[in-house]
Write a protein that holds these residues in place. Structure first.
Motif, PDB file in Angstrom:
ATOM      1  N   LEU A  29      33.533 -12.189   0.007  1.00 31.15           N
ATOM      2  CA  LEU A  29      32.980 -10.848  -0.178  1.00 31.15           C
ATOM      3  C   LEU A  29      31.965 -10.967  -1.305  1.00 31.15           C
ATOM      4  N   LEU A  30      30.714 -10.739  -0.993  1.00 31.54           N
ATOM      5  CA  LEU A  30      29.632 -10.902  -1.955  1.00 31.54           C
ATOM      6  C   LEU A  30      29.247  -9.532  -2.496  1.00 31.54           C
ATOM      7  N   LEU A  31      29.481  -9.334  -3.771  1.00 30.83           N
ATOM      8  CA  LEU A  31      29.109  -8.077  -4.420  1.00 30.83           C
ATOM      9  C   LEU A  31      27.704  -8.233  -4.986  1.00 30.83           C
ATOM     10  N   ASN A  32      26.761  -7.497  -4.409  1.00 28.75           N
ATOM     11  CA  ASN A  32      25.356  -7.576  -4.799  1.00 28.75           C
ATOM     12  C   ASN A  32      25.011  -6.357  -5.649  1.00 28.75           C
ATOM     13  N   SER A  33      25.644  -6.236  -6.774  1.00 25.18           N
ATOM     14  CA  SER A  33      25.462  -5.045  -7.593  1.00 25.18           C
ATOM     15  C   SER A  33      24.137  -5.020  -8.339  1.00 25.18           C
ATOM     16  N   LEU A  34      23.464  -6.154  -8.465  1.00 24.41           N
ATOM     17  CA  LEU A  34      22.186  -6.190  -9.181  1.00 24.41           C
ATOM     18  C   LEU A  34      20.985  -6.170  -8.248  1.00 24.41           C
ATOM     19  N   ASN A  61      37.109  -2.507  -2.729  1.00 27.50           N
ATOM     20  CA  ASN A  61      38.556  -2.337  -2.908  1.00 27.50           C
ATOM     21  C   ASN A  61      39.304  -2.245  -1.586  1.00 27.50           C
ATOM     22  N   THR A  62      38.689  -1.654  -0.562  1.00 28.58           N
ATOM     23  CA  THR A  62      39.383  -1.538   0.721  1.00 28.58           C
ATOM     24  C   THR A  62      39.408  -2.866   1.478  1.00 28.58           C
ATOM     25  N   LEU A  63      38.438  -3.737   1.251  1.00 31.60           N
ATOM     26  CA  LEU A  63      38.377  -5.025   1.953  1.00 31.60           C
ATOM     27  C   LEU A  63      39.102  -6.150   1.219  1.00 31.60           C
ATOM     28  N   LEU A  64      39.330  -5.967  -0.069  1.00 31.96           N
ATOM     29  CA  LEU A  64      39.886  -7.020  -0.911  1.00 31.96           C
ATOM     30  C   LEU A  64      41.384  -7.179  -0.694  1.00 31.96           C
ATOM     31  N   GLU A  65      41.794  -8.400  -0.363  1.00 34.15           N
ATOM     32  CA  GLU A  65      43.213  -8.695  -0.177  1.00 34.15           C
ATOM     33  C   GLU A  65      43.873  -8.941  -1.522  1.00 34.15           C
ATOM     34  N   ASP A  66      45.204  -8.788  -1.559  1.00 34.40           N
ATOM     35  CA  ASP A  66      45.943  -8.954  -2.811  1.00 34.40           C
ATOM     36  C   ASP A  66      45.803 -10.345  -3.416  1.00 34.40           C
ATOM     37  N   LYS A  94      38.002  -1.299 -11.010  1.00 33.94           N
ATOM     38  CA  LYS A  94      38.173  -0.903  -9.609  1.00 33.94           C
ATOM     39  C   LYS A  94      39.012  -1.875  -8.789  1.00 33.94           C
ATOM     40  N   ILE A  95      39.020  -3.137  -9.165  1.00 32.30           N
ATOM     41  CA  ILE A  95      39.669  -4.140  -8.310  1.00 32.30           C
ATOM     42  C   ILE A  95      40.993  -4.661  -8.871  1.00 32.30           C
ATOM     43  N   SER A  96      41.596  -3.966  -9.812  1.00 38.42           N
ATOM     44  CA  SER A  96      42.858  -4.415 -10.423  1.00 38.42           C
ATOM     45  C   SER A  96      42.740  -5.876 -10.859  1.00 38.42           C
TER      46      SER A  96
END
Length: 166
Positions: A29-34, A61-66, A94-96
């Motif tokens: 999961l690639l977070l492209n926040s910038l 958060n909905t896609l991220l597994e524990d 947000k992602i614990s």
């Protein structure tokens, strides 16, 4: 299948991390926040890979597994002069984050300066921290000396203050 999230995944070290994880068969999961300018070029370099999903902070958060591992490219945040604490705290909340495995790269300069050292030690006490010297390679930031030599013909080249000097 293993899953990982790469925070700032289109950054210099972050993208290399994504490519390495994809080669291992990890779902990324690639977070492209910038909002990287060269994101399209980087997407084309990995092709259509079903294991790579670009996400925003709200869908993460909905896609991220524990059991997902979090990779943070602090090295590139440093090179871009981005305040790491201000940038990361909303994402980590947000992602614990504190419950997850974590790997973070930081510039080696942070070993020798007070540069947010206490915050990093406190926040990432459970993480694997890798301190990197100056790194060279594809998609390197333009202010780095090696990239200046590759991309420009002028003779006025200078070592960036962000590059490690022994």
């Amino acid at each position: 299948m293993k899953q990982a999230v790469v925070i700032d995944g289109y950054s210099f070290v972050g993208f290399a991390t994504c490519k390495g994880l994809l080669e291992e068969g990890t779902e990324v999961l690639l977070l492209n926040s910038l909002k990287a300018d060269d994101a399209l070029e980087k997407q084309l370099s990995v092709g259509r890979n079903a294991n790579l999903t670009e996400v925003d902070i709200d869908s993460l958060n909905t896609l991220l597994e524990d059991e997902a591992t979090v990779f943070i490219d602090g090295y590139s945040l440093y090179i871009k002069d981005i305040n790491m604490e201000r940038f990361l705290v909303p994402i980590l909340d947000k992602i614990s984050f504190e419950k997850r495995k974590c790997v973070i790269t930081l510039p080696i300069q942070w070993l020798y300066t007070g540069h947010s050292k206490k915050w990093v030690q406190k926040t990432f006490s459970h993480a694997h921290i890798y301190y990197l010297p100056t790194v060279y390679g594809p998609f390197q930031p333009e202010e780095m000396l090696f990239q200046q030599k590759l991309m420009h013909n002028n003779h006025n080249k200078s070592v960036s203050e962000k590059e490690w000097r022994a």
